[in-house]
Design a protein around this motif. Structure first.
Motif, PDB file in Angstrom:
ATOM      1  N   GLY A 257       9.681 -31.519 -29.022  1.00  0.00           N
ATOM      2  CA  GLY A 257       9.769 -30.884 -30.325  1.00  0.00           C
ATOM      3  C   GLY A 257       9.940 -31.916 -31.421  1.00  0.00           C
ATOM      4  O   GLY A 257      10.714 -32.867 -31.280  1.00  0.00           O
ATOM      5  N   PHE A 258       9.219 -31.732 -32.501  1.00  0.00           N
ATOM      6  CA  PHE A 258       9.287 -32.656 -33.638  1.00  0.00           C
ATOM      7  C   PHE A 258       9.686 -31.886 -34.894  1.00  0.00           C
ATOM      8  O   PHE A 258       9.190 -30.794 -35.145  1.00  0.00           O
ATOM      9  CB  PHE A 258       7.936 -33.345 -33.855  1.00  0.00           C
ATOM     10  N   GLY A 259      10.596 -32.474 -35.672  1.00  0.00           N
ATOM     11  CA  GLY A 259      11.021 -31.868 -36.920  1.00  0.00           C
ATOM     12  C   GLY A 259      12.472 -31.454 -36.895  1.00  0.00           C
ATOM     13  O   GLY A 259      13.112 -31.368 -35.835  1.00  0.00           O
ATOM     14  N   ALA A 260      13.017 -31.205 -38.086  1.00  0.00           N
ATOM     15  CA  ALA A 260      14.409 -30.792 -38.223  1.00  0.00           C
ATOM     16  C   ALA A 260      14.661 -29.511 -37.444  1.00  0.00           C
ATOM     17  O   ALA A 260      13.931 -28.533 -37.600  1.00  0.00           O
ATOM     18  CB  ALA A 260      14.741 -30.595 -39.696  1.00  0.00           C
ATOM     19  N   SER A 261      15.664 -29.520 -36.591  1.00  0.00           N
ATOM     20  CA  SER A 261      16.116 -28.418 -35.729  1.00  0.00           C
ATOM     21  C   SER A 261      15.268 -28.219 -34.478  1.00  0.00           C
ATOM     22  O   SER A 261      15.555 -27.320 -33.682  1.00  0.00           O
ATOM     23  CB  SER A 261      16.211 -27.086 -36.493  1.00  0.00           C
ATOM     24  N   ALA A 262      14.238 -29.041 -34.269  1.00  0.00           N
ATOM     25  CA  ALA A 262      13.374 -28.874 -33.096  1.00  0.00           C
ATOM     26  C   ALA A 262      14.096 -29.271 -31.813  1.00  0.00           C
ATOM     27  O   ALA A 262      14.874 -30.226 -31.788  1.00  0.00           O
ATOM     28  CB  ALA A 262      12.105 -29.703 -33.254  1.00  0.00           C
ATOM     29  N   HIS A 263      13.827 -28.529 -30.746  1.00  0.00           N
ATOM     30  CA  HIS A 263      14.402 -28.803 -29.433  1.00  0.00           C
ATOM     31  C   HIS A 263      13.344 -29.368 -28.501  1.00  0.00           C
ATOM     32  O   HIS A 263      12.145 -29.111 -28.675  1.00  0.00           O
ATOM     33  CB  HIS A 263      14.988 -27.530 -28.834  1.00  0.00           C
ATOM     34  N   SER A 264      13.803 -30.131 -27.494  1.00  0.00           N
ATOM     35  CA  SER A 264      12.898 -30.735 -26.513  1.00  0.00           C
ATOM     36  C   SER A 264      13.492 -30.655 -25.117  1.00  0.00           C
ATOM     37  O   SER A 264      14.710 -30.574 -24.943  1.00  0.00           O
ATOM     38  CB  SER A 264      12.657 -32.218 -26.847  1.00  0.00           C
ATOM     39  N   THR A 277      16.630 -31.454 -43.186  1.00  0.00           N
ATOM     40  CA  THR A 277      15.296 -31.894 -43.600  1.00  0.00           C
ATOM     41  C   THR A 277      15.332 -33.241 -44.309  1.00  0.00           C
ATOM     42  O   THR A 277      14.522 -34.134 -44.029  1.00  0.00           O
ATOM     43  CB  THR A 277      14.656 -30.839 -44.524  1.00  0.00           C
ATOM     44  N   GLU A 278      16.279 -33.393 -45.234  1.00  0.00           N
ATOM     45  CA  GLU A 278      16.358 -34.655 -45.993  1.00  0.00           C
ATOM     46  C   GLU A 278      16.682 -35.824 -45.065  1.00  0.00           C
ATOM     47  O   GLU A 278      16.119 -36.915 -45.201  1.00  0.00           O
ATOM     48  CB  GLU A 278      17.417 -34.538 -47.093  1.00  0.00           C
ATOM     49  N   GLY A 279      17.600 -35.585 -44.123  1.00  0.00           N
ATOM     50  CA  GLY A 279      17.929 -36.634 -43.171  1.00  0.00           C
ATOM     51  C   GLY A 279      16.748 -36.978 -42.290  1.00  0.00           C
ATOM     52  O   GLY A 279      16.547 -38.157 -41.934  1.00  0.00           O
TER      53      GLY A 279
END
Length: 370
Positions: A257-264, A277-279
């Motif tokens: 998962g890529f992006g803010a809050s994404a899981h992998s 998002t900013e981070g």
């Protein structure tokens, strides 16, 4: 590690407006923020270049991916294609809202290779849509599906909700009938849950669980009659068009998962990214928080497999380490649940019924304790 096949999930956290029921991570933003976020996504995706990874499912979720410019989606897709070996038969899905899925965007998605679209319809009753805070009306939702077909999409999904304010069994059946008559191949139906921190929670919105349960069971029956077969707790498909990406989750297969809050789940580790998002934009490397290393395969097989209509197999439980004593307890529990119509036992297969799905969390917990 090389030569592995993974699914790829890309989280686009942007929405035009936050819905009153939504507990997912999303926010409003301007074009410059969306562009910077896109560049950060591409940077992190390309970090996997050269690792010999192939990809057979790609999913743009959110948020509302269709809010961002189609060129941003194209840039992200190009980064995935550069970094992973994308199979010719890959399922590439984008979530969209009817109000932001213009004909131009739909054509652009098709031309760049996206072959599956999932619309957040929620209802085809205008009073219900207004109560949910949706920006579209029923006519716009129907038009969006028709426009997707004209743009070349053959694999179209729609989301609906069960137990929402203003909804009745009659209006839910009407929505199901109208949607199933459209050229779609998949439906997701989610029970409304009022989560702490959402506007609905602050407004004191409540759910009548008994009414909601009856709606769910009636909907399962109605969709089945119209050729949409239930393959998971909340998902129905016809013509074998189950969401291959989401099935990957429930089968315990790997995904990034890529992006803010994404899981992998990758290299036997479950991890996630912060909801910031900013981070995410300012970090050189995607932040990673490990949730679980080397999860218990037996426990996960039970937990995830019982979400699927195909259920779990006793011989697979044995392969994953269940001894004869544990298998005996699992069989005994299944037999007891079957007496109450909550599961079926067919040879070596244990599967929950629609009634069982309604209390699946509690039932799965019982199986895990066996």
């Amino acid at each position: 590690m090389t030569g592995s096949e993974v699914g790829v999930y890309v989280h686009i956290p942007f929405c035009e407006r936050k819905c009153a029921y939504c507990a997912f991570y999303s926010k409003c933003s301007d074009a410059s923020t969306q562009k910077a976020y896109t560049e950060a996504l591409c940077r992190n995706i390309r970090a996997y270049k050269g690792r010999g990874l192939s990809c057979d499912t790609l999913y743009f979720g959110g948020g509302t991916p269709s809010v961002t410019d189609a060129d941003n989606i194209g840039m992200i897709l190009s980064a995935v294609m550069e970094s992973f070996s994308l199979s010719d038969s890959a399922e590439i899905t984008i979530e969209a809202n009817p109000d932001s899925a213009s004909c131009e965007k739909l054509r652009a998605y098709q031309e760049m290779g996206i072959n599956r679209i999932s619309f957040g319809v929620q209802s085809l009753d205008d009073k219900e849509l207004k109560a949910l805070g949706r920006l579209h009306d029923s006519e716009k939702a129907v038009t969006a599906v028709q426009n997707a077909l004209k743009a070349g999409f053959e694999n179209i999904s729609c989301d609906i909700m069960i137990g929402t304010p203003k909804q009745t069994l009659t209006s839910l059946m009407r929505t199901a009938d109208r949607l199933s008559a459209l050229p779609i191949s998949h439906l997701s139906a989610y029970l409304l849950s009022v989560e702490e921190g959402t506007p609905f929670y602050k407004m004191g919105v409540t759910v009548n669980e008994e009414v909601q349960a009856d709606m769910y069971l009636r909907l399962v029956e109605r969709l089945n009659d119209r050729g949409f077969l239930q393959y998971e707790v909340s998902n129905f498909a016809r013509d074998g068009r189950a969401s291959r990406h989401n099935v990957r989750y429930w089968q315990g297969r790997e995904y990034l998962g890529f992006g803010a809050s994404a899981h992998s789940y990758f290299e036997d580790i479950r991890f996630c990214c912060d909801t910031d998002t900013e981070g995410y934009i300012s970090s050189d490397k995607q932040p990673r928080t490990v949730l679980e290393a080397h999860p218990d395969k037996l426990e996960e097989y039970i937990m995830l497999g019982l979400r699927l209509s195909e259920g779990i197999a006793l011989d697979r439980l044995s392969e994953l380490g269940a001894d004869a004593e544990k298998l005996g307890r699992i069989k005994k529990l299944a037999e007891e649940l079957a007496k109450h119509g909550l599961c079926t036992i067919s040879g070596e297969i244990i599967a929950l019924t629609a009634e069982g799905f309604l209390t699946s969390n509690e039932i799965i917990a019982q199986f895990e304790l066996c």
